[in-house]
Design a protein around this motif. Structure first.
Motif, mmCIF file in Angstrom:
data_model
loop_
_atom_site.group_PDB
_atom_site.id
_atom_site.type_symbol
_atom_site.label_atom_id
_atom_site.label_comp_id
_atom_site.label_asym_id
_atom_site.label_seq_id
_atom_site.Cartn_x
_atom_site.Cartn_y
_atom_site.Cartn_z
ATOM 1 N N ASN A 192 0.816 -1.224 0.000
ATOM 2 C CA ASN A 192 0.000 0.000 0.000
ATOM 3 C C ASN A 192 0.845 1.268 0.000
ATOM 4 O O ASN A 192 0.528 2.241 -0.678
ATOM 5 N N GLU A 228 -1.874 6.671 2.052
ATOM 6 C CA GLU A 228 -1.951 5.224 2.238
ATOM 7 C C GLU A 228 -3.359 4.809 2.645
ATOM 8 O O GLU A 228 -3.853 3.744 2.257
ATOM 9 N N VAL A 274 -5.417 4.372 -0.411
ATOM 10 C CA VAL A 274 -5.112 3.109 -1.081
ATOM 11 C C VAL A 274 -5.806 1.953 -0.368
ATOM 12 O O VAL A 274 -6.392 1.069 -1.010
ATOM 13 N N LYS A 275 -5.764 1.942 0.956
ATOM 14 C CA LYS A 275 -6.426 0.879 1.718
ATOM 15 C C LYS A 275 -7.919 0.830 1.411
ATOM 16 O O LYS A 275 -8.507 -0.239 1.269
ATOM 17 N N VAL A 292 -8.333 -0.705 -2.002
ATOM 18 C CA VAL A 292 -8.101 -2.149 -1.981
ATOM 19 C C VAL A 292 -9.291 -2.877 -1.381
ATOM 20 O O VAL A 292 -9.729 -3.911 -1.900
ATOM 21 N N ARG A 309 -5.269 -10.118 -1.279
ATOM 22 C CA ARG A 309 -4.535 -9.471 -2.356
ATOM 23 C C ARG A 309 -3.968 -10.472 -3.356
ATOM 24 O O ARG A 309 -3.819 -10.148 -4.538
#
Length: 215
Positions: A172, A183, A186-187, A190, A202
């Motif tokens: 990440n 970040e 991004v989390k 995801v 992942r």
């Protein structure tokens, strides 16, 4: 500090793995286990960042223990560490929720890389396994390209960018730097990607990225 549980039925192997991990001052082995039941109990008790899990163990093997680990310690990353690289084992481990797959015969540096990658939320496959898997995907032998492309088509443009980077094995933090976002952003992406693609981790998302031609 990355906290690790080492699960293997051979004491000599556990000692060897512990010795390799000890060369990295940022990694600490908090417990060892000789079978799958012990691995699950150790993960529940110590809440490590990573569990290194052998496949062939008595009483409860690693692949069976993987499902129990996901229930008992859902936030723990699990990396399968084994001498066996048969396609069936790889497929069962990845579909069962493993974050990585390493071979005992590999370079010791791979073990350190795999543990660090899993702890950071990234997927890690032994290069030998990754090469064969990608070859199979590109050769169409898994036969899921159309399905993968259909699932990926449901993602937003930004989510596809994130998925492509996940497929390349980036954590990440690295993805955030590449895309100039936080970040936390991004989390969130995801999490949304895993839900939309109907996968649990992942590694499975990375496989779909390969199948869909994003990487």
């Amino acid at each position: 500090m990355i906290r690790v549980v080492v699960a293997d039925d051979e004491a000599m192997v556990r000692a060897g793995v512990r010795a390799i991990l000890a060369t990295d001052p940022g990694i600490e082995v908090v417990a060892e286990a000789a079978d799958g039941h012990e691995a699950v109990r150790a993960a529940a008790a110590h809440r490590p960042d990573v569990v290194l899990l052998d496949i062939r163990m008595p009483r409860l093997d690693g692949l069976a223990a993987l499902a129990d680990l996901r229930r008992a310690a859902p936030g723990v990353a699990v990396v399968v560490l084994t001498t066996f690289d048969e396609d069936e084992h790889v497929a069962r481990a990845l579909t069962g929720g493993a974050n990585g797959f390493l071979l005992k015969a590999a370079d010791p540096r791979e073990l350190l890389l795999g543990v660090r990658a899993a702890a950071e939320g990234a997927a890690y496959l032994s290069p030998r396994i990754a090469h064969r898997l990608v070859t199979d995907l590109r050769g169409g032998r898994l036969g899921r390209t159309d399905r993968a492309r259909g699932l990926v088509a449901t993602l937003t443009g930004r989510e596809r960018e994130v998925l492509a980077l996940v497929g390349r094995g980036l954590a990440n933090q690295d993805i955030a730097r590449r895309l100039a976002v936080t970040e936390g952003t991004v989390k969130a992406h995801v999490s949304a990607i895993l839900q939309r693609l109907d996968v649990t981790n992942r590694v499975q998302a990375a496989i779909l990225a390969h199948e869909a031609g994003l990487t």
